[in-house]
Design a protein around this motif. Structure first.
Motif, PDB file in Angstrom:
ATOM      1  N   PRO A  73      59.691  11.938  16.104  1.00 18.13           N
ATOM      2  CA  PRO A  73      60.544  13.112  17.094  1.00 18.13           C
ATOM      3  C   PRO A  73      61.539  13.758  16.293  1.00 18.13           C
ATOM      4  N   SER A  74      61.914  14.823  16.868  1.00 16.23           N
ATOM      5  CA  SER A  74      62.800  15.796  16.136  1.00 16.23           C
ATOM      6  C   SER A  74      63.800  16.227  17.213  1.00 16.23           C
ATOM      7  N   PRO A  75      64.771  15.604  17.411  1.00 16.82           N
ATOM      8  CA  PRO A  75      65.705  16.102  18.431  1.00 16.82           C
ATOM      9  C   PRO A  75      66.525  17.177  18.187  1.00 16.82           C
ATOM     10  N   ILE A  76      66.283  18.290  19.134  1.00 15.45           N
ATOM     11  CA  ILE A  76      66.931  19.490  19.033  1.00 15.45           C
ATOM     12  C   ILE A  76      67.459  19.759  20.651  1.00 15.45           C
ATOM     13  N   SER A  77      68.583  19.989  20.700  1.00 15.91           N
ATOM     14  CA  SER A  77      69.427  20.054  22.036  1.00 15.91           C
ATOM     15  C   SER A  77      70.235  20.912  22.274  1.00 15.91           C
ATOM     16  N   GLU A 146      71.227  21.803  30.949  1.00 15.92           N
ATOM     17  CA  GLU A 146      70.173  22.327  29.910  1.00 15.92           C
ATOM     18  C   GLU A 146      68.960  23.044  30.568  1.00 15.92           C
ATOM     19  N   GLY A 147      68.500  24.236  30.377  1.00 16.45           N
ATOM     20  CA  GLY A 147      67.443  24.872  30.915  1.00 16.45           C
ATOM     21  C   GLY A 147      66.393  24.967  29.707  1.00 16.45           C
ATOM     22  N   THR A 151      68.337  27.033  26.506  1.00 19.08           N
ATOM     23  CA  THR A 151      69.167  27.639  27.294  1.00 19.08           C
ATOM     24  C   THR A 151      70.236  26.481  27.914  1.00 19.08           C
ATOM     25  N   ALA A 152      71.466  26.886  27.946  1.00 23.10           N
ATOM     26  CA  ALA A 152      72.436  25.965  28.523  1.00 23.10           C
ATOM     27  C   ALA A 152      73.566  26.565  29.446  1.00 23.10           C
ATOM     28  N   GLY A 153      73.983  26.042  30.537  1.00 21.69           N
ATOM     29  CA  GLY A 153      75.080  26.610  31.435  1.00 21.69           C
ATOM     30  C   GLY A 153      76.120  25.579  31.315  1.00 21.69           C
ATOM     31  N   VAL A 154      77.408  26.156  31.316  1.00 22.48           N
ATOM     32  CA  VAL A 154      78.593  25.047  30.984  1.00 22.48           C
ATOM     33  C   VAL A 154      79.721  25.571  32.101  1.00 22.48           C
ATOM     34  N   CYS A 171      82.830  29.921  33.593  1.00 18.05           N
ATOM     35  CA  CYS A 171      81.453  29.240  33.406  1.00 18.05           C
ATOM     36  C   CYS A 171      80.708  30.305  32.527  1.00 18.05           C
ATOM     37  N   SER A 172      79.923  29.641  31.394  1.00 19.12           N
ATOM     38  CA  SER A 172      79.260  30.342  30.447  1.00 19.12           C
ATOM     39  C   SER A 172      77.562  30.119  30.319  1.00 19.12           C
ATOM     40  N   PHE A 173      76.873  30.894  29.853  1.00 22.27           N
ATOM     41  CA  PHE A 173      75.465  30.754  29.911  1.00 22.27           C
ATOM     42  C   PHE A 173      75.057  31.167  28.136  1.00 22.27           C
ATOM     43  N   TYR A 174      74.559  30.112  27.730  1.00 24.56           N
ATOM     44  CA  TYR A 174      74.012  30.349  26.310  1.00 24.56           C
ATOM     45  C   TYR A 174      72.522  30.303  26.206  1.00 24.56           C
ATOM     46  N   GLU A 175      72.192  31.314  25.372  1.00 24.19           N
ATOM     47  CA  GLU A 175      70.638  31.240  24.916  1.00 24.19           C
ATOM     48  C   GLU A 175      70.641  30.998  23.380  1.00 24.19           C
TER      49      GLU A 175
END
Length: 271
Positions: A73-77, A146-147, A151-154, A171-175
């Motif tokens: 496993p290689s955790p990438i979040s 997390e999408g 991607t992630a929304g905060v 509210c922030s959205f990140y790619e």
């Protein structure tokens, strides 16, 4: 009484059949049904795994196949990366903060007229942000969702000594993208709560603007190609008639283009 028994290599059970002639026959479950049952079992397991990951907010795991059949496993979040990013802002650690952005990152804060492009512009913005926060203001992250495709929304707000500061919800959205062994922020969009709450007047203004667009489609295309002109028009529609002298002064200062006045004059005559 004669009985016939057929043995099968199938792992599943046999089907029991009774015949009128008194014979009892055991037939293996067909391979088609067996295959369908296996597919259904795999789907259930996959759905259960997905639900557990979503409910527990587990980091995304990329597994590589090994020679002996095991997985490494290689955790990438993306969610973990964004949480660490906000913790870095709160620590005012600009050197570390610089390592969270890709070289070609694109950062849009809707409070500013245009987005920041490239790591240099983005870091210049965050240097000013960290300075303006002072010693006691910090970001409080409420939720991180997390999408797909990193991607992630905060949802967040600002706090001063653990007390929420009014009108600072955002509210922030990140790619993110993988670069080496890390996830870096490649694109971001931030929307911040406005302290001005105009209420129903927003819908009235929206109706007036869309009516202008419908009546003057060519002018609408011109406005849409220049977003700042729309803001100027909205400001003008909120102000009552200012008189010829004041209007001429504003036009001379370049507040609103002459095209806006011609459209508004026609609109008022129509009304």
């Amino acid at each position: 009484m004669a009985a016939t028994i057929h043995f099968s290599g199938q792992a599943l059970g046999q089907r029991f059949c009774s015949r009128a002639g008194g014979g009892i026959t055991f037939n293996p479950l067909s391979s088609k049904v067996s295959y369908q049952l296996k597919r259904n079992a795999m789907k259930i397991e996959q759905q259960g795994s997905f639900m557990r990951r979503e409910s527990k907010c587990k980091p995304l795991v990329i597994a590589s196949s090994m020679a002996d059949g095991d997985f490494e496993p290689s955790p990438i979040s993306a969610s973990d990366t964004i949480r660490e990013f906000y913790a870095c802002i709160n620590k005012k650690n600009l050197n570390q903060l610089n390592t969270y952005f890709s070289d070609d990152c694109w950062f849009e804060d809707c409070s500013f007229p245009k987005p920041f492009q490239g790591r240099k512009e983005v870091m210049n913005f965050f240097e000013k942000l960290v300075t303006s926060m002072g010693q006691n203001v910090k970001f409080s992250v409420e939720h991180v969702c997390e999408g797909d495709e990193f991607t992630a929304g905060v949802n967040w707000h600002l706090e001063w000594k653990n007390t929420q500061v009014p009108f600072t919800r955002g509210c922030s959205f990140y790619e993110c993208s993988i670069e080496g062994e890390r996830l870096l922020i490649k694109k971001a969009r931030v929307v911040i709560e406005s302290p001005i709450k105009p209420g129903g007047i927003v819908l009235t203004l929206f109706k007036n603007v869309t009516s202008l667009f419908d009546d003057f489609p060519k002018a609408a295309e011109w406005f849409l190609s220049s977003p700042h002109k729309i803001l100027q028009l909205l400001c003008f529609t909120m102000v009552p008639a200012m008189g010829e002298r004041q209007t001429a002064k504003r036009m001379g200062e370049g507040w609103w283009p002459a095209e806006s006045y011609r459209i508004l004059a026609l609109y008022r005559i129509k009304k």
